[in-house]
Design an enzyme around this catalytic site. Sequence first.
Site, PDB file in Angstrom:
ATOM      1  N   ASP A  33      29.206 -41.576 -33.243  1.00  0.00           N
ATOM      2  CA  ASP A  33      28.294 -41.425 -32.072  1.00  0.00           C
ATOM      3  C   ASP A  33      26.390 -41.968 -31.612  1.00  0.00           C
ATOM      4  OD1 ASP A  33      25.720 -39.011 -31.203  1.00  0.00           O
ATOM      5  OD2 ASP A  33      27.251 -38.415 -30.162  1.00  0.00           O
ATOM      6  N   SER A  80      26.359 -38.972 -27.662  1.00  0.00           N
ATOM      7  CA  SER A  80      27.069 -39.522 -27.279  1.00  0.00           C
ATOM      8  C   SER A  80      28.734 -38.463 -26.953  1.00  0.00           C
ATOM      9  CB  SER A  80      27.370 -40.292 -27.952  1.00  0.00           C
ATOM     10  OG  SER A  80      28.612 -41.977 -28.226  1.00  0.00           O
ATOM     11  N   ASP A  81      29.423 -38.579 -28.904  1.00  0.00           N
ATOM     12  CA  ASP A  81      30.282 -37.431 -28.351  1.00  0.00           C
ATOM     13  C   ASP A  81      30.909 -36.819 -27.514  1.00  0.00           C
ATOM     14  OD1 ASP A  81      31.389 -39.025 -31.120  1.00  0.00           O
ATOM     15  OD2 ASP A  81      30.589 -38.092 -31.816  1.00  0.00           O
ATOM     16  N   TYR A  82      29.669 -36.227 -27.181  1.00  0.00           N
ATOM     17  CA  TYR A  82      29.889 -34.972 -26.520  1.00  0.00           C
ATOM     18  C   TYR A  82      30.453 -35.040 -24.838  1.00  0.00           C
ATOM     19  CZ  TYR A  82      29.815 -31.132 -30.465  1.00  0.00           C
ATOM     20  OH  TYR A  82      29.401 -30.064 -31.316  1.00  0.00           O
ATOM     21  N   GLN A 103      32.037 -44.596 -25.764  1.00  0.00           N
ATOM     22  CA  GLN A 103      30.948 -44.267 -25.931  1.00  0.00           C
ATOM     23  C   GLN A 103      29.544 -44.563 -25.062  1.00  0.00           C
ATOM     24  OE1 GLN A 103      31.822 -43.878 -30.292  1.00  0.00           O
ATOM     25  NE2 GLN A 103      31.591 -41.585 -30.197  1.00  0.00           N
TER      26      GLN A 103
END
Length: 408
Positions: free
Chosen positions: A143, A171-173, A203
């Site tokens: 992330d 970043s992940d979400y 990402q």
Amino acid sequence: MWKNEAKPEFGTLSDLKVVSASSSLAGPFIATIFGEYGADVIWVENADMPDFTRGTPNWQCEGERRNCRAMAVRMKSEKGREIMLKLIEDADIFIESSKGGQFDRLGLSDEVLWERNPKLVICHVSGFGQTGVPEYVKRPSFDAIGQAFSGYLHENENPYSKPYAVGQFASDYMTALYTAIAALAAWHKAKQTGVGDSIDATQYEVMMRTSIYSIDWFTNHKTFPTAGEQNINAGWGAYKCQDGYLFCCFNGSAVMKRGNDFLGLPYGNDMFPEGGATWSIETEGGQLFQKTLEEYLAGTTVAEAEKAMLAANIPVSRINTFADVENDPHVQAREDIVEWESVKGTKIRAVAPLPKFKNNPGKVWGPCPAFGQHNEEILGELGYTEEEIKELYEEGAVNRDYDLVHSR
């Protein structure tokens, strides 16, 4: 044809079938979103090693692997690849998260998958993509790497304390949300044409897009203050009160007029022109507004200021902790926190499926499954006999944790 007979029928995606061979967060959360809307989801882990989130000190795995069944398959083996291909034959969407090209190297390229299922929507989630400069494609990423490489982290620099505070898993979400939208769009098209698609989600690209100021730099190299500096608009940011900070968002012509009235400042003159959407901190009016607001808040408490300013219809909020959020009457009234039990019977409490649907609400119907918990069940649905399943275990093509030691 695999189908989870134990899954309740609910939600807007009850006809969607998803296979997710993802780890960490960005990839799995896509499947979690679909599962919360009613999709039938199978999570495939590496038979040689449980997902690392099962061993982390937090509860991420329980929260972001709910509403699915689990298999543990050795995709490097011939029989493991065949299991994957059988799963794909009946899936609508396949999600994987690894370095670019990893599934090509496993013999599970897009073309191989489409030979089995031409309508399949394939989601590749990675740090740097499937194409581009080879050295970049091979880069490892998490992330924070996506935030750092994209410019997003710099945009949120705070030069007055720790210079770079990573947004926790932003970043992940965000990658999951962007990719979920793309996958559903591709699924919609595939149902019309019978032809699937392959989505290359990265990402860093998602975080480049998640910025309203990047367009100004790419167009004319104009920069704006970072999130940790004074905002270009007066009255926007965290302001110190007697006992803490209040976040204020003065923006829009109606809000600015109400703000001036609240602070006792003139309105409709050269300093504060009627209809102005913001007062720039670079102007005399902006500096006066900022100074007056700071003086007002410095002389009152957070609760007093929040109550008075909300009564004046000005957008402000105290900066809540999770304890504040949990005890807030609005959060409770909207039932934003739900409860269920893990496979070991531990009580889990987490945020409910979102956004909320009036007619087809999402739900949490099942906990994060144990490592390989549903191997036999799913393999039986794929047509494997008990003897064949036994051989798969003996040869290491599948694996499971009989003692559930990797689940809390």
